[in-house]
Design a protein around this motif. Structure first.
Motif, short mmCIF file in Angstrom:
data_model
loop_
_atom_site.label_atom_id
_atom_site.label_comp_id
_atom_site.label_asym_id
_atom_site.label_seq_id
_atom_site.Cartn_x
_atom_site.Cartn_y
_atom_site.Cartn_z
N SER A 41 0.86 -1.19 0.00
CA SER A 41 0.00 0.00 0.00
C SER A 41 0.89 1.23 0.00
N LEU A 42 0.54 2.18 -0.85
CA LEU A 42 1.33 3.39 -1.02
C LEU A 42 0.55 4.60 -0.51
N PHE A 43 1.17 5.36 0.40
CA PHE A 43 0.63 6.63 0.85
C PHE A 43 1.55 7.71 0.29
N HIS A 44 0.97 8.69 -0.38
CA HIS A 44 1.77 9.69 -1.07
C HIS A 44 1.23 11.09 -0.83
N GLY A 45 2.08 12.07 -1.06
CA GLY A 45 1.69 13.47 -0.92
C GLY A 45 0.60 13.83 -1.92
N ARG A 46 -0.19 14.77 -1.54
CA ARG A 46 -1.34 15.12 -2.37
C ARG A 46 -1.01 16.04 -3.52
N LYS A 47 0.07 16.80 -3.45
CA LYS A 47 0.36 17.76 -4.52
C LYS A 47 0.96 17.09 -5.73
N ALA A 48 2.12 16.52 -5.58
CA ALA A 48 2.82 15.95 -6.73
C ALA A 48 2.38 14.52 -7.03
N GLY A 49 1.82 13.84 -6.05
CA GLY A 49 1.49 12.44 -6.25
C GLY A 49 2.75 11.60 -6.21
N ALA A 50 2.64 10.38 -6.66
CA ALA A 50 3.76 9.46 -6.62
C ALA A 50 4.33 9.25 -8.02
N ASN A 51 5.55 8.75 -8.05
CA ASN A 51 6.15 8.36 -9.32
C ASN A 51 5.20 7.40 -10.03
N GLU A 52 5.05 7.54 -11.34
CA GLU A 52 4.08 6.74 -12.10
C GLU A 52 4.37 5.24 -12.00
N ALA A 63 -3.85 9.04 -1.13
CA ALA A 63 -3.30 10.39 -1.01
C ALA A 63 -3.36 10.79 0.46
N ILE A 64 -2.32 11.44 0.94
CA ILE A 64 -2.32 11.93 2.32
C ILE A 64 -3.05 13.26 2.32
N THR A 65 -4.27 13.24 2.76
CA THR A 65 -5.13 14.43 2.77
C THR A 65 -5.42 14.85 4.21
N ASP A 66 -6.01 16.02 4.37
CA ASP A 66 -6.41 16.47 5.69
C ASP A 66 -7.40 15.49 6.31
N ASP A 67 -8.33 14.96 5.51
CA ASP A 67 -9.31 14.00 6.02
C ASP A 67 -8.62 12.73 6.53
N LEU A 68 -7.64 12.24 5.78
CA LEU A 68 -6.90 11.05 6.21
C LEU A 68 -6.17 11.33 7.52
N LEU A 69 -5.49 12.46 7.60
CA LEU A 69 -4.76 12.79 8.82
C LEU A 69 -5.69 12.93 10.02
N THR A 70 -6.86 13.48 9.82
CA THR A 70 -7.83 13.59 10.90
C THR A 70 -8.32 12.21 11.32
N ALA A 71 -8.56 11.34 10.35
CA ALA A 71 -9.07 10.01 10.64
C ALA A 71 -8.09 9.16 11.44
N VAL A 72 -6.80 9.37 11.24
CA VAL A 72 -5.81 8.52 11.91
C VAL A 72 -5.08 9.20 13.06
N GLN A 73 -5.48 10.40 13.40
CA GLN A 73 -4.78 11.09 14.49
C GLN A 73 -4.98 10.32 15.79
N LEU A 74 -3.98 10.39 16.62
CA LEU A 74 -4.04 9.70 17.90
C LEU A 74 -4.88 10.50 18.89
N ALA A 75 -5.71 9.79 19.60
CA ALA A 75 -6.58 10.43 20.58
C ALA A 75 -5.88 10.51 21.93
N PRO A 76 -6.17 11.55 22.72
CA PRO A 76 -5.57 11.64 24.05
C PRO A 76 -5.99 10.46 24.92
N ARG A 77 -5.09 10.00 25.76
CA ARG A 77 -5.44 8.94 26.70
C ARG A 77 -6.39 9.49 27.75
N LYS A 78 -7.19 8.61 28.33
CA LYS A 78 -8.16 9.04 29.32
C LYS A 78 -7.49 9.59 30.58
N ASP A 79 -6.27 9.14 30.85
CA ASP A 79 -5.58 9.64 32.04
C ASP A 79 -4.85 10.95 31.79
#
Length: 94
Positions: A41-52, A63-79
């Motif tokens: 699986s390839l994750f690549h920058g959104r502007k230039a994309g990846a080598n063909e 593509a590494i987008t704002d939505d992807l980064l939000t979806a995978v961000q780490l949540a604070p621990r309960k403590d």
């Protein structure tokens, strides 16, 4: 990175690989890993994309987008210290 990918693939230590890359120097390593049956699986920058060639060779592409980064961000621990696992409902689509 390429050497590690090939070593892990040829020794059977991995079945899946996730690359955060966009350049062509990983093409030979990805090709070798795929010959060993590794799903890549390839994750690549959104502007230039990846080598063909890299894009074509990989099984899945994201593509590494704002939505992807939000979806995978780490949540604070309960403590209140550090972080814990990703949201359990996170899913990605190619």
């Amino acid at each position: 990175l390429g050497v590690d990918l090939v070593r892990l693939a040829t020794s059977g230590q991995i079945t899946d690989a996730i690359l955060v890359a966009s350049d062509s120097n990983l093409v030979p390593a990805v090709s070798a890993a795929k010959e060993c049956g590794v799903l890549v699986s390839l994750f690549h920058g959104r502007k230039a994309g990846a080598n063909e060639d890299l894009w074509t060779l990989c099984d899945e592409r994201y593509a590494i987008t704002d939505d992807l980064l939000t979806a995978v961000q780490l949540a604070p621990r309960k403590d209140g210290h550090g972080v814990h696992d990703m949201h359990s409902t996170t899913t990605l689509s190619a």
